[in-house]
Motif scaffolding. Structure first.
Motif, mmCIF file in Angstrom:
data_model
loop_
_atom_site.group_PDB
_atom_site.id
_atom_site.type_symbol
_atom_site.label_atom_id
_atom_site.label_comp_id
_atom_site.label_asym_id
_atom_site.label_seq_id
_atom_site.Cartn_x
_atom_site.Cartn_y
_atom_site.Cartn_z
ATOM 1 N N LYS A 48 14.569 6.680 16.230
ATOM 2 C CA LYS A 48 15.953 6.933 15.805
ATOM 3 C C LYS A 48 16.136 6.330 14.426
ATOM 4 O O LYS A 48 15.601 5.254 14.151
ATOM 5 C CB LYS A 48 16.940 6.288 16.772
ATOM 6 N N THR A 49 16.893 7.017 13.576
ATOM 7 C CA THR A 49 16.984 6.534 12.199
ATOM 8 C C THR A 49 18.279 5.820 11.891
ATOM 9 O O THR A 49 19.278 5.928 12.602
ATOM 10 C CB THR A 49 16.892 7.684 11.204
ATOM 11 N N VAL A 53 15.928 10.349 8.040
ATOM 12 C CA VAL A 53 15.509 10.966 9.290
ATOM 13 C C VAL A 53 14.041 10.627 9.507
ATOM 14 O O VAL A 53 13.266 10.512 8.562
ATOM 15 C CB VAL A 53 15.790 12.483 9.254
ATOM 16 N N ASN A 54 13.700 10.418 10.762
ATOM 17 C CA ASN A 54 12.382 9.889 11.111
ATOM 18 C C ASN A 54 11.200 10.564 10.415
ATOM 19 O O ASN A 54 10.283 9.898 9.964
ATOM 20 C CB ASN A 54 12.226 9.969 12.635
ATOM 21 N N PRO A 101 20.988 9.987 17.907
ATOM 22 C CA PRO A 101 20.003 10.352 16.874
ATOM 23 C C PRO A 101 20.725 10.540 15.539
ATOM 24 O O PRO A 101 21.949 10.729 15.516
ATOM 25 C CB PRO A 101 19.421 11.667 17.389
ATOM 26 N N PHE A 102 20.003 10.475 14.451
ATOM 27 C CA PHE A 102 20.502 10.753 13.088
ATOM 28 C C PHE A 102 21.586 9.783 12.607
ATOM 29 O O PHE A 102 22.507 10.183 11.889
ATOM 30 C CB PHE A 102 21.048 12.185 12.972
ATOM 31 N N ALA A 322 21.990 17.466 10.447
ATOM 32 C CA ALA A 322 21.965 16.644 11.662
ATOM 33 C C ALA A 322 23.262 16.839 12.451
ATOM 34 O O ALA A 322 23.257 16.959 13.673
ATOM 35 C CB ALA A 322 21.772 15.183 11.296
ATOM 36 N N ASP A 374 15.570 11.431 17.168
ATOM 37 C CA ASP A 374 15.808 12.455 16.129
ATOM 38 C C ASP A 374 14.978 13.717 16.389
ATOM 39 O O ASP A 374 15.480 14.826 16.356
ATOM 40 C CB ASP A 374 15.403 11.924 14.741
#
Ligand code: MG
Length: 390
Positions: A48-49, A53-54, A101-102, A322, A374
């Motif tokens: 997860k960032t 983003v990863n 996520p994101f 995202a 993500d």
């Protein structure tokens, strides 16, 4: 290690929701920390960032490395203030478990989707993860953590959410948002360690990504003073090829200065207020703090990062996509709950019979999306819509 009288003492813990016999070799907070480290939500933090983003690069911070940095900074301050290091570590490692996520874009999108169903707050979600969503024990849902760890995890909470939580847990972890009191010093410390950690690592990731430059940072005194200091001491860092070392040296000095500033300002505040217990701390204004000058400098750095990095067109473009992913996933699962993972599908079915069927169903979807990494979110979106966005 000797604990100060205002530190949280595991022997005086307000306990767990489901009482459990003490562990033979570990304190209650060490036990909480271990439960957090072994949880599924903790493992997901690696994908997860925060800002990037990863898949944008292997060397940028993720929520996992961020949480480890918060724990490191928090523990080192805790040690010198004689606070409970284990509790700080437990809270720090758990503080971002509820993140979507994101990063913030994902959280804003999910909050938007949930607008008519009670909203979505990541701090509240972190508490939901440790109280309800983890499925590891035969006797109960969640991790059954101690009060003090849960108190630290619930860092912010709106009044309406606090009221709703207080109905289920009278006088519990949300009560302080209704009373206007503070959490333990260990919890206060994690908030500040969080801020120190992301200010520093976002400079680092921002410069290494090429989205911000060392020249731009000359406008930020908190960083630039240390850049100059490092150059004065090591003139060889002038060489453009040494840019990376200059960045690290300046960041290291900045981190150290912030840690000492917190220790000094907090020591003075503790001396003045002289609390003699954790409960006394809870009744006082926040004591864990920067000195006034550092507070302003840290704020200026945050503003710089907001404008130059978090709102950088390249970051915004990724984050727009995202947000679209989160919105479209939400609609897709709401219409077709059978597309969610097994446990969530069953919960969605059960929600149909609830009094508030629509919002219970939406909450199941929000829990499912919030738990995604993500790349899983991006893949699921592509599977359900046929469109590849990230
Ligand atoms: Mg954080």
């Amino acid at each position: 290690m000797t604990l100060a009288c205002y530190a949280c003492d595991p022997a005086q813990s307000r306990g767990r929701h489901y009482p459990q016999a003490p562990a033979p070799t570990r304190s209650e907070y060490q036990r909480d920390r271990d439960r957090i480290v072994h949880s599924t939500a903790f493992r997901r933090l690696v994908y997860k960032t925060q800002v990037f983003v990863n898949h944008e690069g292997d060397l940028f911070r993720t929520r996992l490395t961020h949480s480890l940095e918060v724990a490191q900074l928090g523990r080192s301050v805790a040690r010198s203030l004689q606070l409970n290091e284990d509790l700080v570590e437990a809270i720090a490692l758990a503080h971002d478990l509820g993140h979507t996520p994101f990063g913030h874009a994902g959280q804003d999108a999910l909050n938007d989707c949930m607008r008519t169903f009670g909203g979505f707050e990541h701090n509240l979600q972190s508490l939901r993860v440790v109280d309800h969503l983890e499925e590891r024990y035969p006797q109960f849902d969640g991790l059954n953590l101690s009060f003090e760890t849960r108190e630290g995890i619930l860092k912010h909470c709106s009044r309406s959410h606090a009221q709703a939580l207080a109905l289920k847990e009278p006088g519990g972890v949300s009560q302080r948002f209704l009373d206007g009191t503070q959490p333990s010093l260990e919890a206060q410390l994690c908030n500040l360690a969080d801020e120190i950690a992301y200010n520093a690592h976002d400079i680092d990731d921002g410069v290494r990504s090429g989205l911000i430059t060392l020249e731009q940072l000359e406008d930020v005194p908190l960083f630039d003073d240390f850049r100059r200091e490092a150059l004065a001491e090591y003139p060889l860092l002038q060489d453009a090829a040494q840019g990376r070392r200059l960045l690290y040296e300046a960041t290291r000095r900045m981190l150290t200065a912030q840690v000492y500033d917190v220790i000094n300002a907090t020591t003075a505040a503790l001396r003045a207020a002289a609390p003699t217990s954790v409960d006394a701390v809870r009744q006082l204004p926040p004591l864990l703090q920067f000195g006034p000058a550092m507070r302003l400098q840290s704020q200026a750095l945050k503003t710089f990062l907001l404008h130059q990095l978090y709102r950088h067109p390249q970051v915004m473009q990724t984050m727009d996509q995202a947000q679209r992913i989160v919105h479209e996933l939400f609609s897709a699962y709401l219409e077709q709950p059978q597309e969610m993972g097994e446990g969530f599908m069953a919960r969605a079915q059960a929600a149909r019979d609830a009094v508030d069927a629509r919002s219970s169903g939406a909450r199941v979807v929000a829990d499912y999306i919030a738990g995604m990494t993500d790349r899983f979110a991006a893949r699921e979106h592509e599977r359900l819509t046929g469109v590849k966005l990230l």
